[in-house]
Design an enzyme around this catalytic site. Structure first.
Site, PDB file in Angstrom:
ATOM      1  N   GLY A  63     -42.178 -24.285 -36.569  1.00 43.48           N
ATOM      2  CA  GLY A  63     -42.412 -23.862 -35.309  1.00 43.48           C
ATOM      3  C   GLY A  63     -43.619 -22.975 -35.246  1.00 43.48           C
ATOM      4  CD  GLU A 118     -41.305 -17.497 -37.356  1.00 46.80           C
ATOM      5  OE1 GLU A 118     -41.969 -18.727 -37.267  1.00 46.80           O
ATOM      6  OE2 GLU A 118     -40.152 -17.502 -37.979  1.00 46.80           O
ATOM      7  CG  ASP A 119     -41.132 -20.133 -34.187  1.00 47.48           C
ATOM      8  OD1 ASP A 119     -40.622 -19.337 -34.811  1.00 47.48           O
ATOM      9  OD2 ASP A 119     -40.701 -21.477 -34.181  1.00 47.48           O
ATOM     10  CG  ASP A 122     -32.983 -15.238 -33.440  1.00 48.02           C
ATOM     11  OD1 ASP A 122     -32.315 -14.390 -32.783  1.00 48.02           O
ATOM     12  OD2 ASP A 122     -32.295 -16.373 -33.757  1.00 48.02           O
ATOM     13  CE  LYS A 151     -36.465  -7.689 -23.701  1.00 48.68           C
ATOM     14  NZ  LYS A 151     -36.053  -7.610 -22.540  1.00 48.68           N
ATOM     15  CB  VAL A 173     -36.429 -20.341 -25.490  1.00 47.71           C
ATOM     16  CG1 VAL A 173     -36.000 -19.277 -24.483  1.00 47.71           C
ATOM     17  CG2 VAL A 173     -37.031 -19.628 -26.987  1.00 47.71           C
ATOM     18  CG  ASP A 179     -36.550 -27.299 -33.683  1.00 50.00           C
ATOM     19  OD1 ASP A 179     -36.891 -26.004 -34.045  1.00 50.00           O
ATOM     20  OD2 ASP A 179     -35.800 -27.996 -34.134  1.00 50.00           O
ATOM     21  NE  ARG A 185     -40.469 -28.808 -34.603  1.00 49.88           N
ATOM     22  CZ  ARG A 185     -39.796 -27.617 -35.247  1.00 49.88           C
ATOM     23  NH1 ARG A 185     -40.137 -26.478 -34.698  1.00 49.88           N
ATOM     24  NH2 ARG A 185     -38.803 -27.736 -36.373  1.00 49.88           N
TER      25      ARG A 185
HETATM   26  P1  IMP Z   1     -34.531 -15.792 -37.844  1.00 49.91           P
HETATM   27  O1  IMP Z   1     -34.833 -16.014 -39.235  1.00 49.91           O
HETATM   28  O2  IMP Z   1     -33.103 -15.852 -37.347  1.00 49.91           O
HETATM   29  O3  IMP Z   1     -35.564 -14.696 -37.084  1.00 49.91           O
HETATM   30  O4  IMP Z   1     -34.995 -17.033 -36.992  1.00 49.91           O
HETATM   31  C1  IMP Z   1     -36.438 -17.537 -36.998  1.00 49.91           C
HETATM   32  C2  IMP Z   1     -36.446 -18.971 -36.786  1.00 49.91           C
HETATM   33  O5  IMP Z   1     -35.399 -19.657 -36.158  1.00 49.91           O
HETATM   34  C3  IMP Z   1     -37.558 -19.266 -35.876  1.00 49.91           C
HETATM   35  O6  IMP Z   1     -38.673 -19.713 -36.863  1.00 49.91           O
HETATM   36  C4  IMP Z   1     -37.369 -20.444 -35.386  1.00 49.91           C
HETATM   37  O7  IMP Z   1     -37.610 -21.652 -35.967  1.00 49.91           O
HETATM   38  C5  IMP Z   1     -35.524 -20.304 -35.088  1.00 49.91           C
HETATM   39  N1  IMP Z   1     -35.175 -20.147 -33.728  1.00 49.91           N
HETATM   40  C6  IMP Z   1     -34.913 -18.638 -33.271  1.00 49.91           C
HETATM   41  N2  IMP Z   1     -34.560 -18.698 -32.216  1.00 49.91           N
HETATM   42  C7  IMP Z   1     -34.772 -19.885 -31.638  1.00 49.91           C
HETATM   43  C8  IMP Z   1     -34.841 -20.215 -30.254  1.00 49.91           C
HETATM   44  O8  IMP Z   1     -34.363 -19.562 -29.209  1.00 49.91           O
HETATM   45  N3  IMP Z   1     -35.080 -21.563 -30.093  1.00 49.91           N
HETATM   46  C9  IMP Z   1     -35.620 -22.343 -31.155  1.00 49.91           C
HETATM   47  N4  IMP Z   1     -35.533 -21.743 -32.290  1.00 49.91           N
HETATM   48  C10 IMP Z   1     -35.246 -20.617 -32.618  1.00 49.91           C
HETATM   49 MG    MG Z   2     -36.873 -24.033 -36.083  1.00 50.41          MG
END
Ligand code: IMP
Ligand code: MG
Length: 202
Positions: A63, A118-119, A122, A151, A173, A179, A185
């Site tokens: 991402g 980072e994209d 979350d 958020k 999203v 993706d 993507r």
């Molecule tokens: P985290 O480890 O939960 O912070 O997740 C981060 C990763 O989850 C990101 O690099 C994304 O690849 C994926 N991700 C989190 N939220 C979304 C979303 O809304 N759409 C698509 N990918 C997401």
């Molecule tokens: Mg992903």
């Protein structure tokens, strides 16, 4: 987010090339123009903060690749870049809870000032895991640039974000590198994916 998925990455409806991806988008949150102007601002901020210092941008696959490729061209001071691989989502729209490191960095980070690109931020799991991985390479510093900041009420790992693109609500999203089951993507904008794409119809 409590959404569940019924589609596998090999789903024929998801992969059929004749479909228009725009039709699967509920709402466009950020246009191509919004994205370009914000990335330019972040690039300028990084230039001012790191002028005269050895700098490396590290994108998180897959991402973060799109954000990294725009950001590197928005920064006119010398720097290197590389990508690390991490996967936490699998094919679902809710985090799997595990972060798998799939590729380490190959450029020398010793003594460098590192910015992780980072994209989306979350749960924070991915960023926390990558930050810890990069510290093993003895960089001078490690900071984070996250294009989107979700958020969410329950953050698992709090990671300080030095450069943030946009705050968004807790919705799933896609686009600009993000993706669903490896699709979307390539959308040049960020949009909310229609729930019907990933929710069970029963
Ligand atoms: P985290 O480890 O939960 O912070 O997740 C981060 C990763 O989850 C990101 O690099 C994304 O690849 C994926 N991700 C989190 N939220 C979304 C979303 O809304 N759409 C698509 N990918 C997401
Ligand atoms: Mg992903």
């Amino acid at each position: 987010m409590s959404a569940t998925t019924t589609k596998s990455p090999g789903s024929t409806t998801t992969l059929r090339g004749s479909r228009n991806l725009d039709d699967d988008i509920e709402e466009v949150l950020l246009t191509q123009k919004d994205i370009a102007s914000r990335v330019a601002e972040i690039g300028k901020a990084i230039e001012n903060d790191y002028r005269g210092k050895p700098l490396a941008l590290i994108g998180i696959l897959r991402g973060g690749l799109v954000f990294l490729s725009d950001l590197t061209r928005a920064i006119s001071i010398p720097h290197s870049f590389d990508m690390v691989g991490a996967s936490s989502y699998g094919t679902s729209t809710t985090s799997s809870g595990r972060v798998q490191i799939t590729k380490d960095v190959e450029v020398d980070l010793r003594g460098k000032h590192v910015i992780i690109c980072e994209d989306i931020y979350d749960s924070g799991r991915t960023l926390a895991a990558i930050r810890d991985l990069l510290r093993v390479h003895h960089p001078a510093s490690v900071e984070v640039a996250a294009f989107l900041y979700k958020k969410v009420s329950k953050r698992i790992s709090e990671v300080e974000i030095k450069y943030k693109g946009y705050d968004i609500e807790d919705k799933f999203v896609v686009g600009y590198g993000l993706d669903y089951a490896e699709i979307y993507r390539n959308l040049p904008y960020v949009g909310v994916l229609k729930r019907s794409i990933y929710e069970s119809t029963k």
